[in-house]
Design an enzyme around this catalytic site. Structure first.
Site, short mmCIF file in Angstrom:
data_model
loop_
_atom_site.label_atom_id
_atom_site.label_comp_id
_atom_site.label_asym_id
_atom_site.label_seq_id
_atom_site.Cartn_x
_atom_site.Cartn_y
_atom_site.Cartn_z
N ASP A 1 -15.09 -1.43 9.17
CA ASP A 1 -15.89 -1.72 7.98
C ASP A 1 -16.99 -2.72 8.33
O ASP A 1 -16.73 -3.73 9.00
CB ASP A 1 -15.02 -2.26 6.86
CG ASP A 1 -14.03 -1.22 6.36
OD1 ASP A 1 -14.26 -0.01 6.58
OD2 ASP A 1 -13.01 -1.60 5.74
N ARG B 1 -10.89 2.91 11.62
CA ARG B 1 -12.10 2.82 10.79
C ARG B 1 -12.56 1.38 10.78
O ARG B 1 -11.77 0.47 10.49
CB ARG B 1 -11.80 3.29 9.37
CG ARG B 1 -13.05 3.62 8.56
CD ARG B 1 -12.74 3.80 7.09
NE ARG B 1 -12.53 2.50 6.44
CZ ARG B 1 -11.43 2.19 5.75
NH1 ARG B 1 -10.45 3.05 5.60
NH2 ARG B 1 -11.33 1.00 5.19
N SER C 1 -6.73 -2.35 1.37
CA SER C 1 -6.98 -1.71 0.08
C SER C 1 -7.42 -2.69 -1.00
O SER C 1 -7.10 -2.52 -2.18
CB SER C 1 -5.72 -0.95 -0.39
OG SER C 1 -5.42 0.10 0.49
N GLU D 1 -13.77 -5.77 9.03
CA GLU D 1 -12.38 -5.57 9.43
C GLU D 1 -12.24 -4.21 10.07
O GLU D 1 -13.16 -3.40 10.06
CB GLU D 1 -11.43 -5.70 8.24
CG GLU D 1 -11.66 -4.69 7.14
CD GLU D 1 -10.72 -4.90 5.96
OE1 GLU D 1 -9.70 -4.20 5.91
OE2 GLU D 1 -11.01 -5.75 5.10
N GLU E 1 0.81 -1.22 0.00
CA GLU E 1 0.00 0.00 0.00
C GLU E 1 0.85 1.27 0.00
O GLU E 1 0.37 2.35 0.36
CB GLU E 1 -0.94 -0.02 1.21
CG GLU E 1 -1.93 -1.17 1.20
CD GLU E 1 -2.81 -1.18 2.44
OE1 GLU E 1 -3.73 -0.36 2.50
OE2 GLU E 1 -2.55 -1.99 3.34
N TYR F 1 -9.68 4.46 -4.91
CA TYR F 1 -8.72 5.56 -4.82
C TYR F 1 -8.62 6.47 -6.04
O TYR F 1 -8.18 7.61 -5.93
CB TYR F 1 -7.32 5.00 -4.53
CG TYR F 1 -7.22 4.30 -3.20
CD1 TYR F 1 -7.31 5.02 -2.01
CD2 TYR F 1 -7.07 2.92 -3.12
CE1 TYR F 1 -7.23 4.39 -0.78
CE2 TYR F 1 -6.98 2.28 -1.90
CZ TYR F 1 -7.06 3.02 -0.73
OH TYR F 1 -6.99 2.39 0.48
N ASN G 1 -9.32 -0.91 10.46
CA ASN G 1 -8.07 -0.30 10.00
C ASN G 1 -7.60 0.68 11.07
O ASN G 1 -8.30 1.64 11.38
CB ASN G 1 -8.30 0.46 8.69
CG ASN G 1 -8.70 -0.48 7.56
OD1 ASN G 1 -7.86 -1.06 6.89
ND2 ASN G 1 -10.00 -0.64 7.36
N GLY H 1 -6.79 5.39 5.51
CA GLY H 1 -6.38 6.31 4.46
C GLY H 1 -6.77 7.74 4.77
O GLY H 1 -7.80 8.00 5.40
#
Length: 321
Positions: free
Chosen positions: A262, A260, A151, A276, A23, A221, A278, A282
């Site tokens: 999900d 974050r 990602s 998941e 990433e 992205y 993070n 991002g």
């Protein structure tokens, strides 16, 4: 909002970005955005690419604190956090253990299950696994992914038995152990969390509406084809349930600072499932945490300063004699 005096009190700040993970490209985008935001607020911020500079150079910079804008291995997985603890440099986000566990989707799911938190059924695949049996356990379609990547890297939606070998081979390029997961058809949601312990709170939920439901690397992205609905159009009861579940998921791993979570909302019955978490999300122009912050009137720049303000060491030092 912090005064100029408070901003100056943050000292010399390193923005850690780039790195060696798959990433890297996204991390450079995140780090560049964070750096410019901090500079615009008067913070004495400096870029530091961990792939191009070593630990000795990091120590020599004598940063008072650092903002971790790295994604994936060597930045989000606890390894860098351990280095920063050794160097006595306060850092943003979660500590060594929480970062390491959250980076591993399999261990994350195991902990969520022990806390009674809903997550899709799964199987752990190795080179010895009889792949044709997996769809019998999890049904079709199913998802195969490397448990240590983000990602959407290395992920495949398997629609038939004949796709299993190729999907496994792709994920196995990134991880020795591979995660197979029940496919939950429904709406894609994400919940940004800020804070620590009892002070942790969820920002408004964001719904992701990708072209043909394909929220892949390109749509995530680099295109403007994906639609983001923030706050997500959900009734208040369901909104409260999902936000609480996301905070519980965050705290169950001992996360802090920001993250974050999900979530998938099953189409058939509106049941939410944790997918998941993070711990270094991002911060690009397409990213979801800044979007959620904006929904409550917090600018990208103020969000960066707020996250930086919470930078800390997580391992308690021995009491000096």
């Amino acid at each position: 909002m912090m005064s100029e005096l408070n901003v100056k009190s943050l000292g010399k700040v390193g923005v850690l970005f780039g790195g060696r993970s798959a990433e890297r490209e996204i991390s450079i985008m995140s780090g560049t955005g964070v750096l410019q935001a901090l500079l615009s607020k008067g913070v004495d911020a400096h870029p530091f690419d961990t792939a191009e500079r070593n630990i000795a150079e990091l120590a020599a910079e004598k940063f008072d604190r650092v903002f971790i804008a790295l994604h994936g291995r060597y930045g989000e997985d606890g390894s860098l956090q351990g280095v920063l603890e050794q160097l006595n440099i306060p850092y943003t986000g979660s500590g060594v253990m929480a970062s390491a566990i959250a980076m591993d989707k399999i261990f994350t799911k195991r902990i969520w299950q022990t806390h009674g938190l809903p997550t899709p059924a799964y199987a752990v695949l190795t080179a010895e696994t009889e792949l044709r049996r997996v769809p019998d356990e999890l049904g079709l379609p199913l998802i195969i992914k490397p448990p240590h990547e983000g990602s959407t890297i290395g992920i495949t939606k398997v629609k038939g038995y004949s796709d299993m070998q190729e999907a496994y081979a792709l994920a196995a390029q990134f991880d020795e152990v591979v995660l197979a997961e029940e496919f939950v058809e429904g709406r894609e949601l994400t919940v940004a969390i800020l804070g620590k312990g009892r002070q942790a709170y969820a920002l408004p939920i964001t719904e992701i509406v990708a072209p043909e439901g394909n929220y892949d690397y390109q749509n995530k992205y680099f295109t403007d084809n994906t639609k983001y609905l923030c706050p997500a159009p959900l009734d208040q009861t369901l909104t409260d349930e999902i936000r609480k579940m996301a905070v519980d998921a965050y705290l169950s791993l001992d996360c802090e600072g920001w993250a974050r979570v999900d979530v998938l909302l099953r189409k058939s019955d509106n049941k939410p499932f944790l997918l998941e978490i993070n711990t270094s999300p991002g911060m690009t122009g397409h990213s979801l945490v800044p979007m959620a912050a904006k929904a409550v009137g917090m600018s990208y720049e103020d969000l960066c300063v707020e996250i930086l303000r919470t930078a800390s060491l997580k391992i308690r030092s021995e009491v000096k004699k």
